[in-house]
Design an enzyme around this catalytic site. Structure first.
Site, PDB file in Angstrom:
ATOM      1  N   CYS A   1      28.303  45.215  13.881  1.00  0.00           N
ATOM      2  CA  CYS A   1      27.100  44.925  14.678  1.00  0.00           C
ATOM      3  C   CYS A   1      27.081  45.751  15.966  1.00  0.00           C
ATOM      4  CB  CYS A   1      27.038  43.435  14.991  1.00  0.00           C
ATOM      5  SG  CYS A   1      25.567  42.997  15.930  1.00  0.00           S
TER       6      CYS A   1
ATOM      7  N   CYS B   1      25.674  43.931  18.959  1.00  0.00           N
ATOM      8  CA  CYS B   1      26.554  42.896  19.515  1.00  0.00           C
ATOM      9  C   CYS B   1      27.706  43.547  20.286  1.00  0.00           C
ATOM     10  CB  CYS B   1      27.172  42.028  18.419  1.00  0.00           C
ATOM     11  SG  CYS B   1      26.055  41.546  17.118  1.00  0.00           S
ATOM     12  N   ASP B   2      28.319  44.602  19.742  1.00  0.00           N
ATOM     13  CA  ASP B   2      29.590  45.122  20.282  1.00  0.00           C
ATOM     14  C   ASP B   2      29.485  46.491  20.952  1.00  0.00           C
ATOM     15  OD1 ASP B   2      30.751  42.863  19.212  1.00  0.00           O
ATOM     16  OD2 ASP B   2      31.207  43.829  17.304  1.00  0.00           O
TER      17      ASP B   2
END
Ligand SMILES: Cc1cc2nc3c(=O)[nH]c(=O)nc-3n(C[C@H](O)[C@H](O)[C@H](O)COP(=O)(O)OP(=O)(O)OC[C@H]3O[C@@H](n4cnc5c(N)ncnc54)[C@H](O)[C@@H]3O)c2cc1C
Length: 302
Positions: free
Chosen positions: A130, A133-134
């Site tokens: 992701c 997300c990261d």
């Protein structure tokens, strides 16, 4: 006993909850991961009809607020199986389970893995599925994205605004993502496509340090701090089949009314065998499944 238990809180499940509540049904939605599903990890949505642009996070939050405002009950539990009881179905969870007269499976798909040495060991330490997300953890660092579809291209575009160089590794000679994304990737100088190439190993002691690549140009080692994989989606319906009928790839077989082979069990969204997996088709399935579940219950009661 609930009228309808919905498995999965992505766009299909949340839309099903919305329609079930508007039809006056008791509805419980079970979410085993992140509410909003794949939509929650999408940086920007440009093809939701009537909305020019919205972030995936805002889209998921709007859907959540809309369905809970109507009284949908949401529990953060994963469904682990399905069993027939006299009046309907029992949806099993680790905490026991819930009895319901109808079930809507809206459990979507999960990300495919590369299946190479180092991927599991370094997951969360530079290996990620992701980018939104990261990606922020790797601001200012060189990273790689693996894949050639729209998700990989979107990831590369997102990371290019954070990282000095984004290596985009694809095993074929052409990207298969949407044309406007391919054009966008080709116009960004710090995205470097590496075609006809695949990852043999993710290397690093404590964190990702490099990738061992192979391909038409031969083997090489690429120094990166992170690798974001976007190499396809796989359905995750093993816990429900049999008795649920799946196709060869593991997607749930259901008709245009989202009816499966099991009475009172409906399938909506990406988990269903169908040609187009998008937000608009997931939401449409959610509405249809809730509508047909309502019809099924009306017939039972008549
Ligand atoms: C990076 C990316 C970008 C995308 N961009 C776009 C875009 O711009 N436009 C577009 O139209 N589409 C886009 N898509 C596709 C779109 O997000 C999906 O088609 C859509 O989210 C499918 O919705 P769904 O509800 O069927 O499944 P999902 O979104 O996969 O949701 C399923 C939910 O079920 C939960 N779940 C799974 N198993 C269980 C279980 N056993 N018990 C309880 N809960 C469970 C999961 O945690 C998840 O929250 C994108 C997808 C990705 C990955």
């Amino acid at each position: 006993m609930y009228d309808i238990v919905i498995i999965g809180g992505g766009p299909a499940g949340l839309t099903a909850a919305l329609y079930a509540k508007r039809a006056g049904r008791s509805a419980l939605l079970l979410e085993g991961g992140v509410l909003g599903g794949q939509a929650a990890t999408t940086p920007e949505i440009e093809n939701w009809p009537g909305t020019q642009r919205i972030s995936g996070g805002d889209f998921a939050m709007n859907l959540y607020q809309q369905s809970t405002a109507l009284g949908a009950e949401i529990r953060f539990e994963a469904a682990t199986g399905l069993e027939k009881v006299s009046d309907g179905w029992r949806v099993r969870t680790a905490a026991g389970g819930y009895e319901t007269r109808a079930v809507i499976l809206a459990n979507g798909v999960r990300r495919r893995k590369l299946g190479v040495p180092g991927e599991e060991q370094l997951a969360g330490r530079g290996v990620s599925v992701c980018a939104t997300c990261d990606g922020g953890f790797f601001k200012g660092k060189e990273v790689a994205v693996v894949g050639g579809g729209s998700a990989a291209l979107e990831d590369a575009l997102y990371l290019a605004s954070l990282c000095p160089r984004v290596w985009l590794i694809h095993r074929r000679d052409r990207f298969r993502g949407e044309t406007h994304l391919v054009r966008a990737v080709e116009s960004i100088p710090n995205i470097i496509p590496v075609m006809d190439t695949w990852v043999e190993e993710v290397r690093g002691a404590e964190r990702v340090e490099s990738l061992l690549l192979d391909g038409k140009a031969g083997a090489r080692e690429l120094t990166v701090s992170a690798v974001f994989t976007a190499v396809g989606l796989i359905p995750d319906n093993g816990a429900f089949a049999p008795p649920l009928e799946l196709d060869e790839q593991g997607y749930v077989r259901a008709d245009e009314g989202c009816r499966t082979n099991l009475p009172g069990v409906f399938a909506a969204g990406d988990t269903r065998a169908k040609p187009l997996r998008q937000l608009v088709t997931a939401a449409a399935d959610g509405a249809m499944a809730a509508f047909q579940a309502g019809n099924f219950l009306n017939l039972r009661d008549s």
